[in-house]
Scaffold this motif. Structure first.
Motif, PDB file in Angstrom:
ATOM      1  N   ILE A 178       0.856  -1.183   0.000  1.00  0.00           N
ATOM      2  CA  ILE A 178       0.000   0.000   0.000  1.00  0.00           C
ATOM      3  C   ILE A 178       0.894   1.236   0.000  1.00  0.00           C
ATOM      4  O   ILE A 178       1.710   1.432   0.904  1.00  0.00           O
ATOM      5  CB  ILE A 178      -0.936   0.009   1.229  1.00  0.00           C
ATOM      6  N   VAL A 179       0.742   2.063  -1.043  1.00  0.00           N
ATOM      7  CA  VAL A 179       1.555   3.270  -1.210  1.00  0.00           C
ATOM      8  C   VAL A 179       0.831   4.444  -0.560  1.00  0.00           C
ATOM      9  O   VAL A 179      -0.341   4.699  -0.856  1.00  0.00           O
ATOM     10  CB  VAL A 179       1.817   3.544  -2.698  1.00  0.00           C
ATOM     11  N   GLU A 180       1.543   5.161   0.311  1.00  0.00           N
ATOM     12  CA  GLU A 180       0.941   6.263   1.059  1.00  0.00           C
ATOM     13  C   GLU A 180       1.810   7.514   0.968  1.00  0.00           C
ATOM     14  O   GLU A 180       3.033   7.430   0.812  1.00  0.00           O
ATOM     15  CB  GLU A 180       0.777   5.880   2.534  1.00  0.00           C
ATOM     16  N   GLY A 181       1.159   8.669   1.064  1.00  0.00           N
ATOM     17  CA  GLY A 181       1.852   9.946   1.086  1.00  0.00           C
ATOM     18  C   GLY A 181       1.446  10.769   2.290  1.00  0.00           C
ATOM     19  O   GLY A 181       0.380  10.558   2.887  1.00  0.00           O
ATOM     20  N   SER A 182       2.296  11.724   2.653  1.00  0.00           N
ATOM     21  CA  SER A 182       2.002  12.619   3.778  1.00  0.00           C
ATOM     22  C   SER A 182       2.539  14.007   3.466  1.00  0.00           C
ATOM     23  O   SER A 182       3.651  14.155   2.941  1.00  0.00           O
ATOM     24  CB  SER A 182       2.644  12.093   5.069  1.00  0.00           C
ATOM     25  N   TYR A 199      -2.802   5.959  -1.751  1.00  0.00           N
ATOM     26  CA  TYR A 199      -3.134   5.994  -3.174  1.00  0.00           C
ATOM     27  C   TYR A 199      -3.867   4.693  -3.511  1.00  0.00           C
ATOM     28  O   TYR A 199      -3.541   3.632  -2.991  1.00  0.00           O
ATOM     29  CB  TYR A 199      -1.878   6.100  -4.036  1.00  0.00           C
ATOM     30  N   GLU A 200      -4.852   4.778  -4.385  1.00  0.00           N
ATOM     31  CA  GLU A 200      -5.621   3.593  -4.763  1.00  0.00           C
ATOM     32  C   GLU A 200      -5.407   3.280  -6.246  1.00  0.00           C
ATOM     33  O   GLU A 200      -5.443   4.174  -7.087  1.00  0.00           O
ATOM     34  CB  GLU A 200      -7.116   3.810  -4.495  1.00  0.00           C
ATOM     35  N   PHE A 201      -5.210   2.002  -6.523  1.00  0.00           N
ATOM     36  CA  PHE A 201      -5.037   1.520  -7.893  1.00  0.00           C
ATOM     37  C   PHE A 201      -6.383   1.073  -8.452  1.00  0.00           C
ATOM     38  O   PHE A 201      -7.328   0.818  -7.711  1.00  0.00           O
ATOM     39  CB  PHE A 201      -4.038   0.369  -7.927  1.00  0.00           C
ATOM     40  N   HIS A 202      -6.443   0.930  -9.769  1.00  0.00           N
ATOM     41  CA  HIS A 202      -7.703   0.529 -10.398  1.00  0.00           C
ATOM     42  C   HIS A 202      -8.050  -0.927 -10.105  1.00  0.00           C
ATOM     43  O   HIS A 202      -9.191  -1.255  -9.803  1.00  0.00           O
ATOM     44  CB  HIS A 202      -7.630   0.732 -11.912  1.00  0.00           C
ATOM     45  N   ARG A 249       4.796  15.582   0.753  1.00  0.00           N
ATOM     46  CA  ARG A 249       6.194  15.813   1.117  1.00  0.00           C
ATOM     47  C   ARG A 249       6.943  14.487   1.267  1.00  0.00           C
ATOM     48  O   ARG A 249       8.131  14.408   0.965  1.00  0.00           O
ATOM     49  CB  ARG A 249       6.269  16.607   2.420  1.00  0.00           C
ATOM     50  N   TYR A 250       6.238  13.491   1.747  1.00  0.00           N
ATOM     51  CA  TYR A 250       6.863  12.194   1.999  1.00  0.00           C
ATOM     52  C   TYR A 250       6.059  11.086   1.318  1.00  0.00           C
ATOM     53  O   TYR A 250       4.852  11.192   1.138  1.00  0.00           O
ATOM     54  CB  TYR A 250       6.925  11.893   3.505  1.00  0.00           C
ATOM     55  N   MET A 251       6.766   9.995   0.992  1.00  0.00           N
ATOM     56  CA  MET A 251       6.132   8.781   0.483  1.00  0.00           C
ATOM     57  C   MET A 251       6.631   7.608   1.303  1.00  0.00           C
ATOM     58  O   MET A 251       7.759   7.593   1.792  1.00  0.00           O
ATOM     59  CB  MET A 251       6.486   8.545  -0.992  1.00  0.00           C
ATOM     60  N   ARG A 252       5.777   6.600   1.432  1.00  0.00           N
ATOM     61  CA  ARG A 252       6.180   5.342   2.047  1.00  0.00           C
ATOM     62  C   ARG A 252       5.352   4.216   1.432  1.00  0.00           C
ATOM     63  O   ARG A 252       4.341   4.469   0.760  1.00  0.00           O
ATOM     64  CB  ARG A 252       6.009   5.367   3.561  1.00  0.00           C
ATOM     65  N   ALA A 253       5.792   2.986   1.672  1.00  0.00           N
ATOM     66  CA  ALA A 253       5.055   1.815   1.198  1.00  0.00           C
ATOM     67  C   ALA A 253       4.993   0.811   2.337  1.00  0.00           C
ATOM     68  O   ALA A 253       6.032   0.402   2.863  1.00  0.00           O
ATOM     69  CB  ALA A 253       5.738   1.205  -0.025  1.00  0.00           C
TER      70      ALA A 253
END
Length: 489
Positions: free
Chosen positions: A358-362, A376-379, A445-449
Motif C-alpha cells: 500500500i503506497v501512502e503519502g504525507s 493511493y488507490e489503484f484501479h 512531502r513524503y512517500m512510504r510503502a
C-alpha cells in the motif's frame, strides 16, 4: 493430390477462419489500446523506465523495434492508435473481403508494430500473453481471405499453438509446487491470484471438495484434452469445446488480461463448419441458412508462401517441443527475437498468502505523524478493504500486475523507486494511472510503502463490516522518503 489440395484441403473451416482472424484482431485492438493509455507514463520520455535509455544499451538485432531508429511519445501514440484502427478494420472483416494478400498484410503490420512495442517494453511487457498474441497474429496472417479456402497447414499449426499453450501449462504445474499434485492449489489461488474479480471471493469460499475437483478438471483439460485437438471430427470439435469452457471458468473467476480470451479464440481452429452449423443451424450453409459458394483456387504465389511459412514454423517448433519434455521446463519463453513459436505456462506454484503493498503519502512536516498519511488507490489491485474487486480483463493493467509481483519479492525494483519519485513530483501521467490521488492540490512531502497481509472476509465478517477484505499490517516495504532539497530552495 496436387499442391493446391495438399495445402488448402482443410475441410470446411471457413467459419473458424472468421473467428480466428476477427478474434485475434480484437485482442490486438485491446493490446494497442492498453499501450496508448499506459506506455508513455510507464516507458515514455518521462516514464518509469524510459525507452531511450533501454535502446541505447541494446542492439537492434537482439530486440528488433522501430524505436531503435527513434523514440518519442508522439511516435508511440501514432503507432498505438494506428494499431487500434487497423485492428478494428479486421474485426469488421473488411480486409478479408479482398484478395488473400490484404488481410495478410494487415496482420503482419499489426505483428510488426506490436513487436516493436514488446521488444522495448522491458518488465512491463514481459508477460506470456504478449508473446502469445504476437505468435497468433503472425500465424493467422496466412489464413487467407474469403476468396480462398483456409490453408490446412495453418489450421493445424494453430492447433499446435493451443496444444503448446495448454499442455505446457499443465506440465509446468505437475513439475511445480506439490499443491498441484495433492489437489489443494485452488483452495488458495482464487484469493492469492494477481487480480481477483467480483466472483473470486464467492468461489474461494466454496467447499474444499469443489476446489479439489477444479484442480483435477484442470489437469484433465491441460494434459489430456489437448491431444484430441488433432483427432478426426467431431472429436476435435468436442475437445475444443471443453477447452473453451475451462477458459471461460477462468474468465469469470479472475483477471488474466487477454490470456483466456485469446485461448478461447484459438481453439476454434479445431471446430469445423459442420459443428458450427449443428449448434447454429441459421448460419450460412446450414439447414436454415443461405447457401455458401465454394471458394476459388488460391493463387500459386499464396500456396508457395504458405508452404514456406509452414516450413519455417515447423523448424522453429523444435525448441518449444524439446522444452515440453525437458526436466527443467521453461515457462513463457521466447526462443527467437520475433516471438514466434514460443513456450507457455503459468502458475507452476501457487502463493499461499496474499501480501499487498500500500503506497501512502504525507504532507505533514513530521513523517512520524500517522494521522497525515493517505493511501493511493489503484484501479485493479486490492487496496481499500471495502472495495469490491472489479473486472478488467481482457484489458491489461500493467502497473497493477507489477505491484503483485513486487509484493512477492522480485529483485528488480527500479521502476517502483521511480514511481515513488513521480508521485512526489506530482507527475500527471503517472497519477492518471491511479484510481485515487489523495493529494489533488499539491504532491505530498513524503512517500512510504507498507506491507499488509490480505485475505477475503468470511461471509459473517462481510455481513458485519461490509468489507470484502480483512487486512493485517506486516511491516514496511519502503520507509518514509522525500525528494532531495535543492540548494537554491
Amino acid at each position: 493430390m496436387d499442391l493446391f489440395g495438399a495445402v488448402f484441403d482443410a475441410g470446411d473451416y471457413s467459419i473458424a477462419r472468421q473467428v480466428l482472424q476477427r478474434g485475434v484482431a480484437a485482442i490486438f485492438l485491446v493490446a494497442f489500446l492498453s499501450t496508448a493509455n499506459q506506455f508513455p507514463a510507464l516507458l515514455g520520455d518521462h516514464g518509469l523506465l524510459p525507452v531511450r535509455d533501454w535502446v541505447s544499451r541494446l542492439r537492434f538485432r537482439d530486440a528488433p523495434s522501430l524505436f531503435h531508429w527513434r523514440y518519442s511519445d508522439r511516435m508511440l501514440r501514432v503507432l498505438a492508435w494506428g494499431g487500434v484502427l487497423l485492428a478494428a478494420t479486421l474485426v469488421a472483416g473488411l480486409p478479408q473481403l479482398g484478395p488473400p494478400w490484404l488481410p495478410m498484410l494487415a496482420f503482419l503490420l499489426l505483428w510488426a508494430g506490436y513487436l516493436s512495442i514488446v521488444n522495448v517494453g522491458q518488465t512491463f511487457y514481459s508477460f506470456g500473453w504478449e508473446s502469445l498474441l504476437l505468435e497468433a497474429g503472425f500465424v493467422v496472417a496466412f489464413l487467407g481471405s474469403n476468396e480462398v479456402a483456409p490453408p490446412l497447414t495453418i489450421i493445424v499449426f494453430v492447433r499446435w499453438l493451443v496444444f503448446r499453450l495448454e499442455f505446457g501449462a499443465g506440465m509446468i504445474k505437475m513439475r511445480g509446487g506439490p499443491e498441484w499434485r495433492d489437489l489443494t492449489a485452488l483452495t488458495y489461488h482464487h484469493e492469492t491470484q494477481p487480480m481477483p474479480n467480483p466472483l473470486s471471493s464467492f468461489v474461494h469460499r466454496l467447499p474444499v471438495w469443489f476446489h479439489r475437483g477444479e484442480v483435477l478438471g484442470n489437469h484433465v483439460a491441460q494434459l489430456v484434452v489437448p491431444v484430441f485437438l488433432f483427432a478426426p471430427q467431431p472429436v476435435a470439435s468436442v475437445a475444443a469445446a471443453v477447452l473453451a469452457l475451462t477458459q471461460l471458468w477462468l474468465v469469470v473467476t479472475g483477471n488474466f488480461a487477454w490470456l483466456n480470451w485469446i485461448t478461447i479464440v484459438l481453439v476454434f481452429a479445431a471446430v469445423d463448419d459442420r459443428a458450427f452449423r449443428t449448434v447454429f443451424p441459421f448460419l450460412p450453409g446450414g439447414p436454415a441458412g443461405a447457401a455458401v459458394a465454394s471458394p476459388a483456387a488460391a493463387p500459386p504465389w499464396f500456396v508457395w508462401l504458405v508452404l514456406a511459412v509452414t516450413l519455417l514454423l515447423v523448424v522453429l517448433s523444435f525448441w518449444p517441443a524439446r522444452n515440453l519434455v525437458a526436466r527443467r521446463q521453461l515457462m513463457n519463453a521466447s526462443f527467437n527475437r520475433y516471438h514466434l513459436v514460443n513456450a507457455y505456462g503459468a502458475f507452476g506454484t501457487v502463493t499461499k498468502k496474499r501480501y499487498e503493498i500500500i503506497v501512502e503519502g504525507s504532507s505533514a512536516d513530521d513523517p512520524g505523524d500517522e494521522t497525515a498519511w493517505r493511501a493511493y488507490e489503484f484501479h485493479g489491485k486490492p487496496g481499500d478493504p471495502a472495495r469490491l474487486p472489479r473486472q478488467f480483463a481482457p484489458y491489461h493493467l500493467r502497473l497493477d500486475w507489477l505491484m503483485w509481483f513486487l509484493a512477492l519479492g522480485v529483485r528488480d525494483t527500479r521502476w517502483f523507486e521511480m514511481f515513488l519519485v513521480r508521485l512526489l513530483e506530482g507527475d500527471r501521467p503517472t497519477l492518471r494511472m491511479l484510481r485515487v490521488n489523495p493529494f489533488p492540490d499539491a504532491p505530498p512531502r513524503y512517500m512510504r510503502a507498507r506491507l499488509f497481509h490480505y485475505r477475503f472476509a468470511t461471509g459473517a465478517e462481510k455481513r458485519l463490516t461490509g468489507d470484502w477484505w480483512v487486512r493485517t499490517p506486516a511491516g514496511f516495504y519502503v520507509r518514509p522518503v522525500a525528494l532531495p532539497v535543492s540548494p537554491d530552495a
